[in-house]
Write a protein that holds these residues in place. Sequence first.
Motif, mmCIF file in Angstrom:
data_model
loop_
_atom_site.group_PDB
_atom_site.id
_atom_site.type_symbol
_atom_site.label_atom_id
_atom_site.label_comp_id
_atom_site.label_asym_id
_atom_site.label_seq_id
_atom_site.Cartn_x
_atom_site.Cartn_y
_atom_site.Cartn_z
ATOM 1 N N ASN A 441 6.201 -11.573 -19.700
ATOM 2 C CA ASN A 441 4.803 -12.786 -19.664
ATOM 3 C C ASN A 441 5.674 -13.872 -19.407
ATOM 4 O OD1 ASN A 441 3.350 -10.432 -20.042
ATOM 5 N ND2 ASN A 441 3.587 -10.514 -21.875
ATOM 6 N N VAL A 442 5.128 -14.765 -18.604
ATOM 7 C CA VAL A 442 5.008 -16.765 -18.649
ATOM 8 C C VAL A 442 5.123 -16.842 -19.855
ATOM 9 C CG1 VAL A 442 4.278 -18.457 -17.635
ATOM 10 C CG2 VAL A 442 4.211 -16.464 -16.308
ATOM 11 N N GLY A 443 4.052 -16.950 -20.723
ATOM 12 C CA GLY A 443 4.481 -17.219 -22.733
ATOM 13 C C GLY A 443 3.987 -19.085 -21.708
ATOM 14 N N GLN A 444 4.861 -19.964 -22.749
ATOM 15 C CA GLN A 444 4.941 -21.550 -22.305
ATOM 16 C C GLN A 444 5.366 -21.800 -20.778
ATOM 17 O OE1 GLN A 444 7.376 -23.870 -24.134
ATOM 18 N NE2 GLN A 444 9.091 -22.172 -24.371
ATOM 19 N N THR A 445 4.833 -22.668 -20.701
ATOM 20 C CA THR A 445 5.535 -23.367 -19.170
ATOM 21 C C THR A 445 6.700 -22.752 -18.715
ATOM 22 O OG1 THR A 445 3.759 -25.728 -19.463
ATOM 23 C CG2 THR A 445 5.307 -25.481 -17.917
ATOM 24 N N LEU A 446 7.350 -22.281 -18.080
ATOM 25 C CA LEU A 446 8.307 -21.503 -17.207
ATOM 26 C C LEU A 446 8.776 -22.612 -15.972
ATOM 27 C CD1 LEU A 446 11.057 -19.776 -17.957
ATOM 28 C CD2 LEU A 446 9.130 -18.289 -16.750
ATOM 29 N N TYR A 447 9.793 -23.411 -15.732
ATOM 30 C CA TYR A 447 10.481 -23.933 -14.989
ATOM 31 C C TYR A 447 11.635 -23.225 -14.645
ATOM 32 C CZ TYR A 447 8.569 -28.609 -14.943
ATOM 33 O OH TYR A 447 7.075 -29.664 -15.163
ATOM 34 N N VAL A 448 11.471 -22.497 -13.253
ATOM 35 C CA VAL A 448 12.725 -21.198 -12.498
ATOM 36 C C VAL A 448 13.492 -22.004 -11.789
ATOM 37 C CG1 VAL A 448 12.639 -19.011 -11.459
ATOM 38 C CG2 VAL A 448 10.941 -19.424 -13.515
ATOM 39 N N SER A 449 14.899 -22.244 -11.807
ATOM 40 C CA SER A 449 15.745 -22.692 -10.868
ATOM 41 C C SER A 449 16.009 -21.834 -9.413
ATOM 42 C CB SER A 449 17.055 -23.150 -11.622
ATOM 43 O OG SER A 449 18.158 -23.468 -10.494
ATOM 44 N N HIS A 450 16.077 -22.663 -8.479
ATOM 45 C CA HIS A 450 16.348 -21.988 -7.479
ATOM 46 C C HIS A 450 17.642 -21.165 -7.320
ATOM 47 C CE1 HIS A 450 16.562 -21.733 -2.630
ATOM 48 N NE2 HIS A 450 18.041 -21.408 -2.852
ATOM 49 N N SER A 451 18.336 -21.106 -8.004
ATOM 50 C CA SER A 451 18.966 -19.798 -8.086
ATOM 51 C C SER A 451 18.889 -18.919 -8.520
ATOM 52 C CB SER A 451 20.471 -20.504 -8.946
ATOM 53 O OG SER A 451 20.211 -21.266 -10.240
ATOM 54 N N VAL A 452 18.150 -18.234 -9.134
ATOM 55 C CA VAL A 452 17.860 -17.353 -9.943
ATOM 56 C C VAL A 452 15.633 -16.876 -9.209
ATOM 57 C CG1 VAL A 452 19.114 -17.820 -12.006
ATOM 58 C CG2 VAL A 452 17.005 -18.708 -12.135
ATOM 59 N N LYS A 453 15.726 -17.971 -8.417
ATOM 60 C CA LYS A 453 14.300 -17.635 -7.647
ATOM 61 C C LYS A 453 14.047 -15.517 -7.970
ATOM 62 C CE LYS A 453 14.374 -18.597 -2.953
ATOM 63 N NZ LYS A 453 14.254 -19.692 -2.298
ATOM 64 N N SER A 454 14.685 -15.626 -7.680
ATOM 65 C CA SER A 454 15.021 -14.146 -6.716
ATOM 66 C C SER A 454 14.392 -13.095 -8.054
ATOM 67 C CB SER A 454 16.476 -13.069 -6.543
ATOM 68 O OG SER A 454 17.029 -13.637 -7.834
ATOM 69 N N GLN A 455 14.767 -13.746 -9.329
ATOM 70 C CA GLN A 455 14.532 -12.633 -10.642
ATOM 71 C C GLN A 455 13.091 -12.877 -11.214
ATOM 72 O OE1 GLN A 455 17.053 -13.501 -14.108
ATOM 73 N NE2 GLN A 455 19.283 -14.107 -13.421
ATOM 74 N N ILE A 456 12.369 -13.468 -10.806
ATOM 75 C CA ILE A 456 10.494 -13.683 -10.289
ATOM 76 C C ILE A 456 9.993 -12.387 -10.656
ATOM 77 C CG2 ILE A 456 8.707 -15.052 -10.050
ATOM 78 C CD1 ILE A 456 10.531 -17.696 -9.389
ATOM 79 N N PRO A 457 9.373 -12.380 -11.325
ATOM 80 C CA PRO A 457 8.533 -10.621 -11.775
ATOM 81 C C PRO A 457 7.797 -10.878 -10.173
ATOM 82 C CG PRO A 457 9.029 -10.927 -13.739
ATOM 83 C CD PRO A 457 9.377 -12.669 -13.297
ATOM 84 N N GLN A 458 6.580 -9.520 -9.833
ATOM 85 C CA GLN A 458 5.329 -9.600 -9.283
ATOM 86 C C GLN A 458 4.315 -10.868 -10.274
ATOM 87 O OE1 GLN A 458 5.287 -9.979 -6.226
ATOM 88 N NE2 GLN A 458 6.993 -9.524 -5.784
ATOM 89 N N THR A 459 4.691 -10.113 -11.603
ATOM 90 C CA THR A 459 3.046 -10.221 -11.725
ATOM 91 C C THR A 459 3.244 -11.828 -12.318
ATOM 92 O OG1 THR A 459 4.727 -10.000 -14.338
ATOM 93 C CG2 THR A 459 3.315 -8.392 -13.256
ATOM 94 N N TYR A 460 4.199 -12.752 -12.091
ATOM 95 C CA TYR A 460 3.821 -14.148 -11.652
ATOM 96 C C TYR A 460 3.224 -14.338 -10.836
ATOM 97 C CZ TYR A 460 7.997 -14.467 -15.063
ATOM 98 O OH TYR A 460 8.742 -14.081 -16.611
ATOM 99 N N SER A 461 3.160 -14.259 -10.018
ATOM 100 C CA SER A 461 2.343 -15.255 -8.564
ATOM 101 C C SER A 461 0.874 -15.612 -8.792
ATOM 102 C CB SER A 461 2.682 -13.523 -7.841
ATOM 103 O OG SER A 461 1.325 -12.383 -8.152
ATOM 104 N N GLY A 462 0.372 -14.657 -10.109
ATOM 105 C CA GLY A 462 -1.253 -15.716 -10.164
ATOM 106 C C GLY A 462 -1.102 -16.839 -11.359
ATOM 107 N N HIS A 463 0.234 -17.309 -11.840
ATOM 108 C CA HIS A 463 0.358 -18.433 -12.493
ATOM 109 C C HIS A 463 1.264 -19.254 -12.006
ATOM 110 C CE1 HIS A 463 -0.894 -16.051 -16.235
ATOM 111 N NE2 HIS A 463 -0.192 -14.919 -15.537
ATOM 112 N N LEU A 464 1.319 -19.048 -10.616
ATOM 113 C CA LEU A 464 2.675 -20.604 -9.991
ATOM 114 C C LEU A 464 1.778 -21.967 -9.937
ATOM 115 C CD1 LEU A 464 5.202 -21.338 -8.620
ATOM 116 C CD2 LEU A 464 4.103 -20.742 -6.201
#
Length: 486
Positions: A441-464
């Motif tokens: 889960n996203v939890g607190q504010t999360l910054y995702v680097s470009h190099s690991v964007k492929s790790q982003i779960p589908q469940t994050y889509s509503g939290h961008l």
Amino acid sequence: MKKQKVTDIFLYRWRYVFGYTLLALLYVGAIIISALHVPGGLSQAEIDMVNTTNHLNFSVEGIAVTNLPFHLLQLLFFKLFGVSLLTIKAPAVILSIASSVAIFFLLKRWFKPSTTILSLLIMATTGQFLFIGQSATVGILYIFYTALTLLFATLILQKAQNASIWRISLAITTALSLFTPYFWYINLGLLIIALLHPHPRYFLISRKHRKSWIVPSAILFAIGCAIGFLCYKSHALFYNLIGINSLSFDIVANLRTLYYTYIRIFPSVVGNQITPIMDINAMVLIGLGLFRSFQKISSARSFMIWSWLILALALLIFQPSLTPIIIIPLFILLAVGLESLMNMWYGLFPRNPYARGTGLVLISMLIIVMVVGGSFRYIDGYRYFPEAASRFNKDLSLLRKNTAPTDSFSLLVSKEESPIYEALKKHNYHQISIIHTAPANVGQTLYVSHSVKSQIPQTYSGHLSSVIVNDHKDGDRFYVYTSDRK
């Protein structure tokens, strides 16, 4: 009325002072601009250096690392000013400026003021020197130690005032250089060669000068023993300093790399650096300087240059990435070539002022072409050559621009880029959390680097929440997710 002579004109009498001042301002400005804007980011080699600095501690095992003086200086900047692109590169910039000062005094003792100014002008705008001068890697140490070693040795051989100070300085420089891989080989080779040449041998072992080497030898021995003790405690340090494991014995591949680095005209990237490292005009002057210095090989100056050149070339065959180790000899040979070119032209027309003036104009045009061409080649190359520009991580500055040290958030990054953010957390952003695996889960504010964007779960889509971008290809550098987004 008395006719005014040219030598009475204020600007003429102070021409060298103005030239030196302008040259110093030009170089300091160029190196700072190159550190912040061109290429304006960090290579993986620089990130790895930060990783070593992050793990420094003042136990015996904690300081048993190669290039220790550089890491201590970098750590000092982190402690005083926090972590930023400038503080990461600041040690390299300072050492680069110090190297330039040493090279200036070295050339001033070896050449006429006009040759010194023109040679340094070419050097200050050469892409190779600017790149190494802003790169927080081991490369700047090879230039720094080489420049100081040659300067102090020259001051001793030329019987400069305060000779005892220069002997001690040479001993300290030699001792500290032993923290850098392969310098034991260079120092040992130079010592053997100095004993073979009658002039430096006289200053080393003659009865008249033996006592003057007691204190420098004691300093060198003490620091050498300290390094030996660290190597005893850490076998990894010993093997890294010896450098045997880093040598490549694929001679054909190594020669191909050297061909791309120095000779091949068409641009390419070798070790994050655009090659060839010098343009054709500089290489022609270096070739002329090589020929002229060979004609006077018996002189101490030529003997010193050729000795360092041969030792460096022998090492480059097995470790072609060590281009900084040969840069200072190449620049000295360039100065020799430039001096020879001017002497040959003026020798043809010793009494013809028009011919001498024409030669001055032609040489000035050559210098202008080399300076302007080198500057634009460096700036345009690292900004617009895709293969080079893509190798530098500019995300640290982007993150600092869009956040504050008091912010609390998680930062998902790759392990390769993690050292710069670990340093940021340690010295600036104390409330952030650095992770390498995406949480459920996203939890607190999360910054995702470009190099690991492929790790982003589908469940994050509503939290961008937003995307932090730059003006380059693959400009989506950070994805920002918040748990309260509807």
